[in-house]
Design a protein around this motif. Structure first.
Motif, short mmCIF file in Angstrom:
data_model
loop_
_atom_site.label_atom_id
_atom_site.label_comp_id
_atom_site.label_asym_id
_atom_site.label_seq_id
_atom_site.Cartn_x
_atom_site.Cartn_y
_atom_site.Cartn_z
N SER A 58 32.76 38.05 53.09
CA SER A 58 31.43 37.60 52.31
C SER A 58 31.37 38.62 51.30
O SER A 58 31.34 38.52 50.08
N LEU A 59 31.34 39.60 51.71
CA LEU A 59 31.00 40.95 50.81
C LEU A 59 32.23 41.07 49.84
O LEU A 59 32.16 41.09 48.72
N TYR A 60 33.41 40.93 50.31
CA TYR A 60 34.55 40.89 49.50
C TYR A 60 34.35 39.83 48.35
O TYR A 60 34.71 40.14 47.22
N MET A 61 33.92 38.64 48.94
CA MET A 61 33.96 37.65 47.91
C MET A 61 32.93 37.80 46.86
O MET A 61 33.13 37.57 45.85
N ILE A 62 31.75 38.53 47.38
CA ILE A 62 30.55 38.44 46.30
C ILE A 62 31.22 39.63 45.36
O ILE A 62 30.96 39.53 44.30
N GLY A 63 31.92 40.65 45.78
CA GLY A 63 32.37 41.49 45.01
C GLY A 63 33.19 41.08 43.81
O GLY A 63 33.18 41.26 42.65
N GLY A 64 34.24 39.97 44.35
CA GLY A 64 35.00 39.34 43.45
C GLY A 64 34.25 38.30 42.20
O GLY A 64 34.54 38.59 41.06
N TYR A 65 33.17 37.72 42.93
CA TYR A 65 32.52 36.82 41.82
C TYR A 65 31.65 37.71 40.74
O TYR A 65 31.50 37.42 39.88
N VAL A 66 30.97 38.84 41.38
CA VAL A 66 30.36 39.65 40.55
C VAL A 66 31.10 40.00 39.54
O VAL A 66 30.84 40.16 38.33
N GLY A 67 32.42 40.42 39.91
CA GLY A 67 33.27 41.14 38.85
C GLY A 67 33.59 39.72 37.88
O GLY A 67 33.72 40.33 36.81
N TYR A 68 33.77 38.86 38.13
CA TYR A 68 34.03 37.73 37.20
C TYR A 68 32.93 37.55 36.43
O TYR A 68 33.08 37.28 35.33
N SER A 69 31.52 37.45 36.84
CA SER A 69 30.53 37.24 36.09
C SER A 69 30.57 38.37 34.90
O SER A 69 30.28 38.15 33.82
N VAL A 70 30.73 39.71 35.36
CA VAL A 70 30.77 40.66 34.21
C VAL A 70 31.85 40.40 33.35
O VAL A 70 31.83 40.62 32.20
N THR A 71 32.95 40.21 33.86
CA THR A 71 34.00 40.11 32.79
C THR A 71 33.84 38.73 31.91
O THR A 71 34.16 38.92 30.77
N ALA A 72 33.47 37.71 32.59
CA ALA A 72 33.56 36.50 31.83
C ALA A 72 32.23 36.30 30.98
O ALA A 72 32.41 35.68 29.75
N THR A 73 31.23 36.67 31.19
CA THR A 73 30.02 36.40 30.41
C THR A 73 29.25 37.94 29.68
O THR A 73 28.88 37.51 28.53
N TYR A 74 29.44 38.96 30.09
CA TYR A 74 28.55 39.93 29.69
C TYR A 74 29.46 40.87 28.82
O TYR A 74 29.15 40.77 27.53
N THR A 75 30.18 41.61 29.30
CA THR A 75 30.66 42.74 28.43
C THR A 75 32.47 42.26 28.30
O THR A 75 32.83 42.98 27.35
N GLN A 76 32.98 41.61 29.18
CA GLN A 76 34.33 41.40 29.29
C GLN A 76 35.11 42.44 29.40
O GLN A 76 36.47 42.52 29.22
N SER A 77 34.32 43.63 30.19
CA SER A 77 35.14 44.90 30.41
C SER A 77 35.50 44.65 31.82
O SER A 77 34.74 44.71 32.65
N PHE A 78 36.99 44.60 32.27
CA PHE A 78 37.17 44.95 33.61
C PHE A 78 36.70 46.11 34.07
O PHE A 78 36.28 46.06 35.35
N TRP A 79 36.80 47.11 33.46
CA TRP A 79 36.31 48.67 34.17
C TRP A 79 34.75 48.69 34.51
O TRP A 79 34.53 49.21 35.51
N LEU A 80 34.15 48.07 33.68
CA LEU A 80 32.67 47.90 34.10
C LEU A 80 32.33 46.88 35.31
O LEU A 80 31.72 47.55 36.10
N ALA A 81 33.29 46.16 35.17
CA ALA A 81 33.38 45.21 36.47
C ALA A 81 33.63 45.89 37.57
O ALA A 81 32.85 45.69 38.79
N LEU A 82 34.72 46.96 37.54
CA LEU A 82 35.11 47.61 38.76
C LEU A 82 34.18 48.55 39.36
O LEU A 82 34.00 48.99 40.36
#
Lengths: 307, 325
Positions: A58-82
């Motif tokens: 579940s922690l893994y899943m949340i990591g992925g989803y949070v990364g998605y939210s960051v890249t899709a909505t806010y800054t679109q930076s993969f590195w920031l998501a990482l």
């Protein structure tokens, strides 16, 4: 078992069989590295805290989803998501350890496992509320999106990078575990928890840090894996089960064992899915069954299975 | 004598309930009894032997699919379908047990989980037999002695009588010397070994018994539902039944049934308001694990016994204190 969402695979019609095998090998290795990053956190937590964290997926899943939210909505930076996702997951892990797990150490290990099972159930629905049930994915950053040509063959760059990252993490963890004071504490904790407490190490702090570290690894794995494996409901359970298989095959308390087992499972799964799609999961479990009969403590594990 | 009295009271209540309850409540009761059997079967290894399995859905699914496939292709005779379900569960339990009982503790939990996922992926991928992700639908009603059990009340009577039979069998098993050895394995396996017991054989037998009744529960679920989906064999099913056992009170006869009743009732109530059922289940489970580790049965026993007996903990406590590593 996994839905492969990537389109830039180099397996077009004109490449011949050997090229396909090599490409599959790269896929398998990168998949194995992903498994390693995820399982390593699970193995560390299991080793030190004695908690089989069923919420690790579940922690893994949340990591992925949070990364998605960051890249899709806010800054679109993969590195920031990482950067963000592992921190968010680490924070969740911190809260989970301090508020729930911390009070159950006295109840025994079984209660803790069951507790994490309950937590996994809760996280499953929370993720469904926030991110819905559609299949999502993170776009590979521009700088890693292309392919590179090695010895006349094209490889997706992102997968090569994952392999490199996996090796770096493996070496890093090995280095920390064998060459630093922290590693010495962790190794000591693996063999005798009470004794290092008696030696003046703040065991409670060690527990919390290791659990948070597990969370960071899970969150990191979630973001890195999302472009390849995608994000969908139930992903956490599928990953968790594969991670458990890796843990069993590799044996507890050895990074080398986890590393070997991850690659073995990753390559076997990938080739299995390519050659005999209907039996791919079977192959992995059969491998596990064989290894358990042959070496009950896992490939490189210490004496732990008999309890 | 007291036990016969209890048993005949239950028999009478079950016999009378179709005349008192509405068909909705009969369905609910049927489901509770089916999951009661399922939880009781898991309780044999979790509660009495101290081996926590997270893969019990494999047997449930094996029983359910076998009963469904036999009913569709060969005969809907209840004796055939139930016999087939039991047979396949026995075979499956023998194979899985062979591997899983090589280890204990967390490794046992992980291995049972892995094997049940193996069964799941087999069911999911062999679409010709099991319908794959669509599940198995249009299963004919069971036939008993030439009588088609088309009515919910008839299905209820079959389920209720089998429940009483299973409860009695498991009650006798756990009270027998064999059952005492199982409890001994939970408490201290090394000591039992040194006393000359071949604990592996006992554990294997317990695992197979547990698998058989898991299969029976699955077959009954097919009669009740007339439809099986692969999600009935997924690991969340194993998780749910484990939660039933632990919420109810592991290592007791009545506990798992109470747990099954609570979970089924809660799911029925909750599902009318929200589809976030897993979250509620998880939260309830967390509360039980932290605050009431001895389960519903333990709580009610504590209340019955009164305050002066509070120091005497119910024996279900032992499972959570047991060292698993």
């Amino acid at each position: 078992m996994y839905r492969t969402l990537e389109n830039n695979q180099s397996t077009t019609l004109e490449v011949d069989k050997i090229d396909i095998l090599i490409a599959q090998m790269v896929n398998g290795l990168s998949y194995g590295m992903l498994l390693f990053v995820i399982t390593c956190g699970l193995a560390l937590v299991f080793g030190i805290l004695g908690v089989l964290n069923l919420a690790h997926g579940s922690l893994y899943m949340i990591g992925g989803y949070v990364g998605y939210s960051v890249t899709a909505t806010y800054t679109q930076s993969f590195w920031l998501a990482l950067l963000t996702a592992p921190l968010v997951v680490a924070f969740i892990a911190l809260i989970m350890e301090r508020t729930l797990l911390h009070y159950t150490y006295k109840l025994g290990h079984l209660s803790q496992v069951l507790l994490t099972l309950g937590v996994a159930y809760v996280f499953h629905d929370i993720a469904k509320i926030i991110w819905g049930t559609n299949v999502l994915s993170i776009r590979v950053p521009e700088s890693l999106a292309g392919s590179v040509s090695i010895a006349g063959q094209l490889f997706p760059l992102y997968r090569l990078v994952i392999i490199a990252v996996g090796i770096v993490i493996a070496v890093g963890i090995w280095w920390v575990q064998n060459k630093t004071r922290w590693g010495a504490i962790i190794r000591a904790g693996l063999s005798d928890r009470e004794m290092i407490g008696a030696l003046g190490v703040n065991i409670s702090l060690v527990f919390t840090s290791v659990f948070v570290l597990g969370g960071i690894l899970a969150g990191f794995g979630g973001v890195v894996a999302a472009p390849i494996l995608g994000l969908y409901p139930d992903m956490e359970f599928q990953t968790l089960i594969l991670a458990l298989v890796v843990l069993v095959i590799g044996g507890l308390g050895s990074i080398a064992g986890t590393f070997t087992a991850s690659i073995l499972v990753g390559v076997l799964e990938t080739f299995g899915r390519y050659l005999v799609p209907e039996l791919s999961m079977f192959l992995v479990f059969t491998l596990m069954a064989i290894i358990l009969v042959w070496r009950p403590n896992g490939l490189l594990g210490k004496q732990v299975a008999e309890g | 004598m007291k036990i016969y009295l209890k048993f005949s009271t239950a028999l009478l209540l079950f016999a009378a309930s179709p005349f008192i309850l509405t068909s909705f409540h009969i369905n609910l009761l049927t489901e509770i009894l089916i999951f009661g059997i399922f939880a009781l079967s898991l309780n044999v290894i979790v509660g009495y032997t101290g081996l926590v399995s997270l893969g019990h859905a494999a047997f449930f699914g094996a029983g359910a699919y076998t009963a469904g496939i036999i009913a569709q292709n060969i005969s809907a005779n209840l004796l055939f379908t139930l016999g087939g379900a039991v047979l396949l569960s026995v075979i499956l339990a023998c194979i899985i047990g062979l591997f899983c009982l090589k280890v204990s503790g967390f490794y046992f939990l992980m291995l049972t989980l892995a094997f049940s996922q193996m069964v799941y992926s087999f069911v999911y991928q062999s679409t010709g037999w099991t319908g794959g992700s669509n599940g198995l639908s249009g299963i004919p009603n069971p036939i008993l002695f030439g009588w088609e059990l088309s009515n919910t009340v008839w299905v209820f009577y079959v389920v209720a009588s089998l429940f009483l039979v299973v409860y009695a069998i498991l009650g006798i098993i756990t009270e027998s010397p064999f059952g005492k050895v199982l409890v001994g394995i939970k408490e201290n396996e090394k000591r039992l070994k040194s006393m000359g017991y071949h604990t592996n054989i006992y554990k294997y037998a317990a695992f197979v018994i547990s698998g058989i009744f898991g299969g029976v529960a699955g077959a009954l679920y097919t009669y009740f539902n007339g439809f099986i989906a692969p999600s009935d064999i997924y690991w969340t099913m194993s998780g749910t039944v484990l939660i039933m056992v632990l919420i109810g009170g592991a290592g007791t006869m009545l506990g798992p049934v109470l747990g099954a009743a609570l979970i089924v009732l809660l799911e029925t109530i909750v599902s009318t308001y929200t589809n976030m059922w897993m979250m509620i289940l998880g939260a309830v489970f967390i509360i039980f694990v932290i605050f009431f580790p001895s389960g519903i049965y333990g709580i009610s026993k504590d209340i019955f016994k009164g305050i002066q007996n509070h120091t005497v903990r119910p024996k279900v406590k032992n499972i959570s204190n047991e060292k698993v590593s």
